[in-house]
Scaffold this active site. Structure first.
Site, PDB file in Angstrom:
ATOM      1  CE  LYS A 217      -4.359  -1.569   1.993  1.00  0.00           C
ATOM      2  NZ  LYS A 217      -5.195  -0.914   0.975  1.00  0.00           N
TER       3      LYS A 217
ATOM      4  CG  ASP B   9      -4.381  -0.464  -2.847  1.00  0.00           C
ATOM      5  OD1 ASP B   9      -4.860   0.435  -3.574  1.00  0.00           O
ATOM      6  OD2 ASP B   9      -5.051  -1.049  -1.983  1.00  0.00           O
TER       7      ASP B   9
ATOM      8  CD  GLU C  89      -5.296  -3.983  -5.012  1.00  0.00           C
ATOM      9  OE1 GLU C  89      -6.141  -3.402  -4.287  1.00  0.00           O
ATOM     10  OE2 GLU C  89      -4.713  -5.025  -4.670  1.00  0.00           O
TER      11      GLU C  89
ATOM     12  CG  ASP D  45     -10.266  -2.352  -4.091  1.00  0.00           C
ATOM     13  OD1 ASP D  45     -11.400  -2.774  -3.813  1.00  0.00           O
ATOM     14  OD2 ASP D  45      -9.356  -2.294  -3.254  1.00  0.00           O
TER      15      ASP D  45
ATOM     16  CE  LYS E 299     -10.504  -4.489  -0.787  1.00  0.00           C
ATOM     17  NZ  LYS E 299     -10.179  -3.074  -0.510  1.00  0.00           N
TER      18      LYS E 299
END
Length: 333
Positions: A139, A170, A196, A217, A241
């Site tokens: 991240k 991400d 992402e 995402d 998710k």
């Protein structure tokens, strides 16, 4: 936690754990919606095998569609509990009830963040690799041009330390549509599989092909966006998710993506053990194996009573539990 009991005394489990600041719904909203369920479900026509189990649940949930439309965590809990019940009745794992069962295992990816000091990040990367993890998601937490330059140096160090590891990044929708192509070009020498959500959810389909592929995402929760993204140049993967989409919607999007040659990754939202088990079953249910998934055990599980998740194995693997339903029993038993 949601529990549903059928006439034979079987108990199906579900879990709604929306993540504050990320989920569109809250725990209080989900609890109110789930508390109103008795008598609201449509009839469940139990299938003779697992091939139509998901369709039976879609029909049963039809009367609740408008009520649960903006409560994906609650819908996830309800769909999970119903699939757990049907799986127990049919003697099949949830993945088979969703049409899966074609492969036995899925690898998991590790998770790092550039907000950690570089020595800490490299140490954690080494620990993941030592466990058998072959893909690491990073991240990118820094902001502004100076922050991106620091992140870039950290990623170069990570790549030097672990040249054979698959890296995914991400950006959490923090880049502008103008700066994203330039930053992706600077990241290209590091060789990430994709980045992402580099830009805001509603803008992602405008990004187009870049030097590094990108993945969707948060955009998947925007109405109409998945259809646009399936047509977009540069989209390498859908990040599924179920706590943000619902279990059946995540499965549908994963199947559609794979049919178009777009990869799929299933990930938790720092869920508890029941939702994590359901996400593992989702990863095992797609038409072809997804990429390494974000389903590793996480620190948030320590807040729950200890509960074994039968799909998680040592060495960075999700495997079929060979048990009916979720294969998970609550600590209250």
């Amino acid at each position: 936690m949601l529990s549903l009991t059928d006439d034979a005394g079987r108990v199906g489990l579900g879990e709604a754990t929306p993540l504050p600041g990320f989920s569109p719904d809250t725990a209080d909203e989900g609890q109110r919606a789930l508390a109103e369920l008795p008598g609201a479900l449509g009839a469940i026509d139990l299938p003779a095998d697992g091939t139509t189990a998901a369709f039976a649940i879609v029909r049963a949930l039809a009367p609740l569609s408008s009520r649960l439309r903006h409560l994906p965590a609650a819908r996830f809990a309800l769909e999970t509990a119903l699939l757990d019940l049907l799986g127990q009745r049919l003697g099949l794992p949830v993945s088979a009830c969703l049409g899966g069962g074609r492969y036995a295992e899925v690898r998991v990816n590790g998770l790092l963040t550039t907000s950690d000091a570089l020595p800490v990040m490299l140490e954690r990367a080494g620990a993941l690799v030592a466990r058998g993890v072959r893909a690491i998601k990073v991240k990118l937490r820094s902001r502004g041009e100076e922050g991106f330059a620091r992140d870039l140096e950290a990623l170069r160090a990570l790549r030097r330390e672990h040249p054979g590891v698959e890296l995914r990044l991400d950006a959490n929708a923090t880049w502008s549509l103008d700066e994203a192509p330039r930053r992706l070009a600077l990241l290209a020498p590091i060789g990430p599989r994709f980045v992402e959500q580099p830009v805001a959810p509603e803008l992602l389909h405008h990004l187009g092909a870049c030097d590094v592929p990108w993945a969707a995402d948060e955009s998947l929760a925007v109405e109409g966006a998945p259809e646009r993204l399936l047509e977009a140049q540069g989209c390498a993967a859908f990040i599924l998710k179920p706590a943000m989409l619902g279990l059946l919607r995540a499965h549908e999007l994963g199947c559609r993506a794979q049919a178009r040659g777009v990869d799929a990754v299933v990930t938790h939202l720092f869920d508890g053990p029941i939702a994590l088990a359901a996400s593992c079953e989702l990863a095992l249910s797609l038409p072809r194996p997804p990429l390494a998934c974000g389903l590793d055990a996480h620190a948030g599980l320590e807040a729950w009573p200890e509960l074994r998740i039968p799909q998680l194995r040592e060495g960075g693997l999700v495997t079929a539990s060979d048990q009916p339903g979720l294969g998970i029993r609550p600590w209250m038993d």
